[in-house]
Design an enzyme around this catalytic site. Structure first.
Site, PDB file in Angstrom:
ATOM      1  N   SER A 143       0.854  -1.194   0.000  1.00 28.36           N
ATOM      2  CA  SER A 143       0.000   0.000   0.000  1.00 28.36           C
ATOM      3  C   SER A 143       0.889   1.241   0.000  1.00 28.36           C
ATOM      4  O   SER A 143       2.029   1.196   0.506  1.00 28.36           O
ATOM      5  CB  SER A 143      -0.876   0.007   1.258  1.00 28.36           C
ATOM      6  OG  SER A 143      -1.498   1.268   1.414  1.00 28.36           O
ATOM      7  N   TYR A 156      -2.105  -0.751  10.240  1.00 32.00           N
ATOM      8  CA  TYR A 156      -2.069  -0.938   8.785  1.00 32.00           C
ATOM      9  C   TYR A 156      -0.745  -0.427   8.215  1.00 32.00           C
ATOM     10  O   TYR A 156      -0.073  -1.131   7.452  1.00 32.00           O
ATOM     11  CB  TYR A 156      -3.257  -0.198   8.163  1.00 32.00           C
ATOM     12  CG  TYR A 156      -3.463  -0.495   6.692  1.00 32.00           C
ATOM     13  CD1 TYR A 156      -3.936  -1.729   6.260  1.00 32.00           C
ATOM     14  CD2 TYR A 156      -3.189   0.473   5.723  1.00 32.00           C
ATOM     15  CE1 TYR A 156      -4.140  -1.997   4.911  1.00 32.00           C
ATOM     16  CE2 TYR A 156      -3.398   0.208   4.377  1.00 32.00           C
ATOM     17  CZ  TYR A 156      -3.869  -1.022   3.977  1.00 32.00           C
ATOM     18  OH  TYR A 156      -4.070  -1.291   2.636  1.00 32.00           O
TER      19      TYR A 156
HETATM   20  N1  LIG Z   1      -8.662  -0.817  -1.807  1.00 37.06           N
HETATM   21  C1  LIG Z   1      -7.683   0.041  -1.529  1.00 37.06           C
HETATM   22  O1  LIG Z   1      -7.891   1.260  -1.537  1.00 37.06           O
HETATM   23  C2  LIG Z   1      -6.304  -0.484  -1.232  1.00 37.06           C
HETATM   24  C3  LIG Z   1      -5.247   0.436  -1.216  1.00 37.06           C
HETATM   25  C4  LIG Z   1      -3.972  -0.017  -0.943  1.00 37.06           C
HETATM   26  C5  LIG Z   1      -3.747  -1.348  -0.682  1.00 37.06           C
HETATM   27  N2  LIG Z   1      -4.787  -2.225  -0.676  1.00 37.06           N
HETATM   28  C6  LIG Z   1      -4.501  -3.623  -0.380  1.00 37.06           C
HETATM   29  O2  LIG Z   1      -5.009  -4.445  -1.389  1.00 37.06           O
HETATM   30  C7  LIG Z   1      -5.278  -5.747  -0.870  1.00 37.06           C
HETATM   31  C8  LIG Z   1      -6.663  -6.181  -1.322  1.00 37.06           C
HETATM   32  O3  LIG Z   1      -7.618  -5.296  -0.763  1.00 37.06           O
HETATM   33  P1  LIG Z   1      -8.988  -4.951  -1.504  1.00 37.06           P
HETATM   34  O4  LIG Z   1      -9.074  -3.498  -1.588  1.00 37.06           O
HETATM   35  O5  LIG Z   1      -9.149  -5.797  -2.690  1.00 37.06           O
HETATM   36  O6  LIG Z   1      -9.989  -5.386  -0.315  1.00 37.06           O
HETATM   37  P2  LIG Z   1     -11.304  -6.280  -0.274  1.00 37.06           P
HETATM   38  O7  LIG Z   1     -12.094  -6.107  -1.507  1.00 37.06           O
HETATM   39  O8  LIG Z   1     -11.923  -5.986   1.042  1.00 37.06           O
HETATM   40  O9  LIG Z   1     -10.707  -7.766  -0.274  1.00 37.06           O
HETATM   41  C9  LIG Z   1      -9.961  -8.251   0.807  1.00 37.06           C
HETATM   42  C10 LIG Z   1      -9.727  -9.717   0.570  1.00 37.06           C
HETATM   43  O10 LIG Z   1      -8.865 -10.223   1.602  1.00 37.06           O
HETATM   44  C11 LIG Z   1      -9.458 -11.402   2.128  1.00 37.06           C
HETATM   45  N3  LIG Z   1      -9.055 -11.545   3.521  1.00 37.06           N
HETATM   46  C12 LIG Z   1      -8.956 -10.587   4.472  1.00 37.06           C
HETATM   47  N4  LIG Z   1      -8.564 -11.115   5.638  1.00 37.06           N
HETATM   48  C13 LIG Z   1      -8.408 -12.449   5.415  1.00 37.06           C
HETATM   49  C14 LIG Z   1      -8.018 -13.532   6.235  1.00 37.06           C
HETATM   50  N5  LIG Z   1      -7.675 -13.356   7.524  1.00 37.06           N
HETATM   51  N6  LIG Z   1      -7.962 -14.775   5.692  1.00 37.06           N
HETATM   52  C15 LIG Z   1      -8.288 -14.969   4.390  1.00 37.06           C
HETATM   53  N7  LIG Z   1      -8.659 -13.964   3.559  1.00 37.06           N
HETATM   54  C16 LIG Z   1      -8.719 -12.730   4.071  1.00 37.06           C
HETATM   55  C17 LIG Z   1     -10.958 -11.205   1.967  1.00 37.06           C
HETATM   56  O11 LIG Z   1     -11.588 -12.462   1.978  1.00 37.06           O
HETATM   57  P3  LIG Z   1     -13.111 -12.699   2.516  1.00 37.06           P
HETATM   58  O12 LIG Z   1     -13.890 -11.461   2.148  1.00 37.06           O
HETATM   59  O13 LIG Z   1     -13.542 -13.931   1.762  1.00 37.06           O
HETATM   60  O14 LIG Z   1     -12.989 -12.906   3.968  1.00 37.06           O
HETATM   61  C18 LIG Z   1     -11.003 -10.541   0.590  1.00 37.06           C
HETATM   62  O15 LIG Z   1     -10.927 -11.518  -0.424  1.00 37.06           O
HETATM   63  C19 LIG Z   1      -5.144  -5.629   0.654  1.00 37.06           C
HETATM   64  O16 LIG Z   1      -3.895  -6.163   1.042  1.00 37.06           O
HETATM   65  C20 LIG Z   1      -5.169  -4.124   0.892  1.00 37.06           C
HETATM   66  O17 LIG Z   1      -4.466  -3.764   2.042  1.00 37.06           O
HETATM   67  C21 LIG Z   1      -6.061  -1.829  -0.960  1.00 37.06           C
END
Ligand SMILES: NC(=O)c1ccc[n+]([C@@H]2O[C@H](COP(=O)([O-])OP(=O)(O)OC[C@H]3O[C@@H](n4cnc5c(N)ncnc54)[C@H](OP(=O)(O)O)[C@@H]3O)[C@@H](O)[C@H]2O)c1
Length: 254
Positions: A143, A156
């Site tokens: 991130s 985070y």
């Molecule tokens: N969206 C943003 O603005 C953003 C910005 C910077 C970085 N990121 C990073 O991008 C990555 C993906 O995030 P996203 O935005 O795509 O979020 P998201 O749509 O909320 O997806 C998060 C995913 O992580 C899984 N997950 C979370 N905790 C888990 C656990 N303990 N065990 C197994 N699976 C788990 C969830 O699975 P379930 O729902 O099936 O539990 C879901 O598939 C993350 O690492 C996040 O920090 C996101």
């Protein structure tokens, strides 16, 4: 995509966080390119819905990646189903919101366990399996929080900040067999971003203002990030390792 992608066809990838957002988009893109997938998340319905609609063979292994055993199981499943492992994409993550004095010990540990310790577990079990297959490529979703503090996100930012030295270490210890890189997005429209603003009275307005502050005047899409991930996994990035890629609509430039 028109770039050199054919080498991804019939390669085997494990993707965490594949039931939503960025990980789901990576799964869809890799599957269209012909990769065989083992996908992980906790939500059974979303996991099975995804495997049903992917074009190439894919298997869903449900479970909480905070448990080392689930990570071991993902690697075993790749070996059992496909006889090899070529790629890891580690996208699972959680926010862990709260200033240090208000953050519970449980929330701190939980966030570090998901965003950092689970990455160690999958690398620990996945790297030897990829070595047996002749080498591998890894992308971790970090991130911009590694470079910029957001209000109330100490767990985070600490967990995401630790990923860059870890990626450099793995590149050093396991090259040339293993290539590993970190992708650092800013605000991408996913449930995780929605959750970060849902506590406010005006979440839609906050997201709109966030987008307007970016030089590119829009939030990222999961596809914006998946394109970078697929490039890093492909042979087009064969001289790229131990590096980080900020994909942020210009966020860090402002
Ligand atoms: N969206 C943003 O603005 C953003 C910005 C910077 C970085 N990121 C990073 O991008 C990555 C993906 O995030 P996203 O935005 O795509 O979020 P998201 O749509 O909320 O997806 C998060 C995913 O992580 C899984 N997950 C979370 N905790 C888990 C656990 N303990 N065990 C197994 N699976 C788990 C969830 O699975 P379930 O729902 O099936 O539990 C879901 O598939 C993350 O690492 C996040 O920090 C996101």
């Amino acid at each position: 995509m028109t770039m050199k992608m054919l080498e991804i066809k019939e390669k085997v990838a494990i993707i965490t966080g594949a039931t939503s957002g960025i990980g789901k988009s990576v799964a869809e893109t890799l599957s269209r390119e012909g990769a065989h997938l083992i996908i992980n998340g906790r939500d059974l319905v979303r996991g099975h819905e995804l495997t049903d609609k992917l074009s190439a063979e894919a298997h869903f292994v449900a479970g909480d990646i905070k448990h080392p055993e689930i990570n071991r199981q993902l690697v075993e499943e790749a070996q059992k189903r496909f006889g090899r492992l070529d790629m890891l994409v580690l996208s699972a993550g959680q926010l862990g919101i709260g200033k240090i004095d208000a953050l519970s010990l449980e929330e701190w540990h939980d966030t570090l366990a998901t965003n950092l310790h689970a990455v160690f577990y999958l690398l620990k079990y996945g790297i030897p399996a990829m070595q047996k297959s002749g080498g591998g490529r890894i992308v971790i979703i970090g991130s911009v929080a590694a470079f910029h503090a957001f209000p109330n996100h100490p767990a985070y930012t600490a967990s995401k900040g630790a990923l860059l030295p870890l990626v450099r270490q793995v590149a050093q210890d396991y090259g040339p067999e293993i290539r590993i890189n970190l992708v650092c997005p800013a605000q991408v429209k996913t449930p995780l971003l929605d959750n970060s603003v849902n506590a406010f009275d005006n979440p839609a307005e906050i997201l709109d203002k966030t987008a307007q502050r970016l030089p590119l005047k829009r939030l990222g899409t999961p596809e914006d990030i998946a394109n970078a991930v697929v490039y890093l996994l492909s042979d087009a990035a064969s001289w790229v390792t131990g590096s980080h890629f900020v994909i942020d609509g210009g966020f860090l430039a402002t």
